[in-house]
Motif scaffolding. Sequence first.
Motif, PDB file in Angstrom:
ATOM      1  N   SER A  74       0.819  -1.209   0.000  1.00 38.20           N
ATOM      2  CA  SER A  74       0.000   0.000   0.000  1.00 38.20           C
ATOM      3  C   SER A  74       0.850   1.255   0.000  1.00 38.20           C
ATOM      4  O   SER A  74       0.560   2.225  -0.717  1.00 38.20           O
ATOM      5  CB  SER A  74      -0.932   0.003   1.217  1.00 38.20           C
ATOM      6  OG  SER A  74      -1.871  -1.064   1.153  1.00 38.20           O
ATOM      7  N   GLU A  75       1.902   1.258   0.799  1.00 34.42           N
ATOM      8  CA  GLU A  75       2.780   2.431   0.875  1.00 34.42           C
ATOM      9  C   GLU A  75       3.498   2.678  -0.447  1.00 34.42           C
ATOM     10  O   GLU A  75       3.658   3.824  -0.886  1.00 34.42           O
ATOM     11  CB  GLU A  75       3.782   2.247   2.006  1.00 34.42           C
ATOM     12  CG  GLU A  75       3.146   2.286   3.391  1.00 34.42           C
ATOM     13  CD  GLU A  75       4.044   1.692   4.467  1.00 34.42           C
ATOM     14  OE1 GLU A  75       5.235   1.421   4.164  1.00 34.42           O
ATOM     15  OE2 GLU A  75       3.569   1.486   5.594  1.00 34.42           O
ATOM     16  N   HIS A  77       2.434   1.792  -3.438  1.00 36.34           N
ATOM     17  CA  HIS A  77       1.444   2.288  -4.391  1.00 36.34           C
ATOM     18  C   HIS A  77       1.150   3.754  -4.148  1.00 36.34           C
ATOM     19  O   HIS A  77       1.014   4.542  -5.103  1.00 36.34           O
ATOM     20  CB  HIS A  77       0.162   1.463  -4.295  1.00 36.34           C
ATOM     21  CG  HIS A  77      -0.844   1.797  -5.352  1.00 36.34           C
ATOM     22  ND1 HIS A  77      -1.919   2.637  -5.107  1.00 36.34           N
ATOM     23  CD2 HIS A  77      -0.929   1.430  -6.652  1.00 36.34           C
ATOM     24  CE1 HIS A  77      -2.625   2.761  -6.214  1.00 36.34           C
ATOM     25  NE2 HIS A  77      -2.063   2.032  -7.161  1.00 36.34           N
ATOM     26  N   ALA A  78       1.086   4.143  -2.900  1.00 35.29           N
ATOM     27  CA  ALA A  78       0.836   5.556  -2.572  1.00 35.29           C
ATOM     28  C   ALA A  78       1.984   6.449  -3.047  1.00 35.29           C
ATOM     29  O   ALA A  78       1.775   7.631  -3.339  1.00 35.29           O
ATOM     30  CB  ALA A  78       0.623   5.715  -1.070  1.00 35.29           C
ATOM     31  N   ARG A  79       3.197   5.889  -3.140  1.00 35.08           N
ATOM     32  CA  ARG A  79       4.351   6.652  -3.629  1.00 35.08           C
ATOM     33  C   ARG A  79       4.382   6.722  -5.152  1.00 35.08           C
ATOM     34  O   ARG A  79       5.239   7.398  -5.721  1.00 35.08           O
ATOM     35  CB  ARG A  79       5.659   6.020  -3.151  1.00 35.08           C
ATOM     36  CG  ARG A  79       5.901   6.080  -1.660  1.00 35.08           C
ATOM     37  CD  ARG A  79       7.361   5.754  -1.340  1.00 35.08           C
ATOM     38  NE  ARG A  79       7.793   4.463  -1.865  1.00 35.08           N
ATOM     39  CZ  ARG A  79       7.703   3.317  -1.192  1.00 35.08           C
ATOM     40  NH1 ARG A  79       7.166   3.313   0.029  1.00 35.08           N
ATOM     41  NH2 ARG A  79       8.117   2.183  -1.727  1.00 35.08           N
TER      42      ARG A  79
END
Length: 330
Positions: free
Chosen positions: A252-253, A255-257
Amino acid sequence: MNPTQKLLVLYTGGTIGMQMSEAGLAPASGFEARLRAEQAAHPERPVPAWRFGELLPPLDSANMTQANWLAMRDAIVHAVDEDGCDAVLLLHGTDTLAYSAAALSFLLLGLNVPVVLTGSMQPAGVAGSDAWPNLFGALALLAHGVAPGVHLYFNGQLLHGACASKLKSEAFDAFADHQRPRHGRHLNELPAALHYRQPRQPVRLAVQPLFPGLAAEQLRALLSSDVQGVLLECYGSGTGPSDNPAILAALSEAHARGVVLAAISQCPQGHVEFGVYAAGSALAATGLVSGAGMGREAALGKLFSLLGAGLSQAEVERLFALDLCGELAE
């Protein structure tokens, strides 16, 4: 499917043209003279008019990189757009032949001529080699006419360039369609950014298979290595360790980046369908986009083409899920 009138034979190296050195078989130049001599010895074989091109230095295909894919693409575009060639036969080593065929399938979208890749398991000139049968088999097909698009020809079979895999390391029938389910919505209109005349840039990509015991720290290290896209090889229909919150958080992290996360199945004839199991739904919720029935070669080549075109994360994800050249829909 018009008969080929002006063909470029583009030699990149590989086993087909290798010769013995002190260290063993090694790529060698001078293949044009050998090809012309073989053609002259068998004038009964159907062969279109051709000219020869060579990318230097000739490579063992185990050493192929994204830069080589781009060089092949540039040579093909120049041959068609500048020199008026109506087909290209690309000679290539077998280790990464399916990867190059898949990459070119997406780098040459919109090109209205056939591009056929072939190679051999044994060098030309070796008794009983498959080199001349593969090469002149491809030439015969082109002489009669091949549909536009990228194809892989081997052991008498003409395969879709984005749907082939190397399944054997020694046998002559080394390549086959991977026979994965292909069900996908076709792209209605090719975006200008994906047209074959648009250049591409190198891309930082990684492939990560899931396996029992994969640690979140290992995955996080990969995702933090400045990659632009990661191809996650999942279990079955797209499942993974959904009860590991650290792994889900790492995905998730990333993808958020802005990292593009794509998923394919590890099963040789599998496809991703996240909603079948809760474990798949948990992975999808981290931002993974489904590669459906694509194999590793197609998924990697597709990511390379989309990210290399400079598209946004959202646009890459949208297009990755659509059929661009037959990789997802028959």
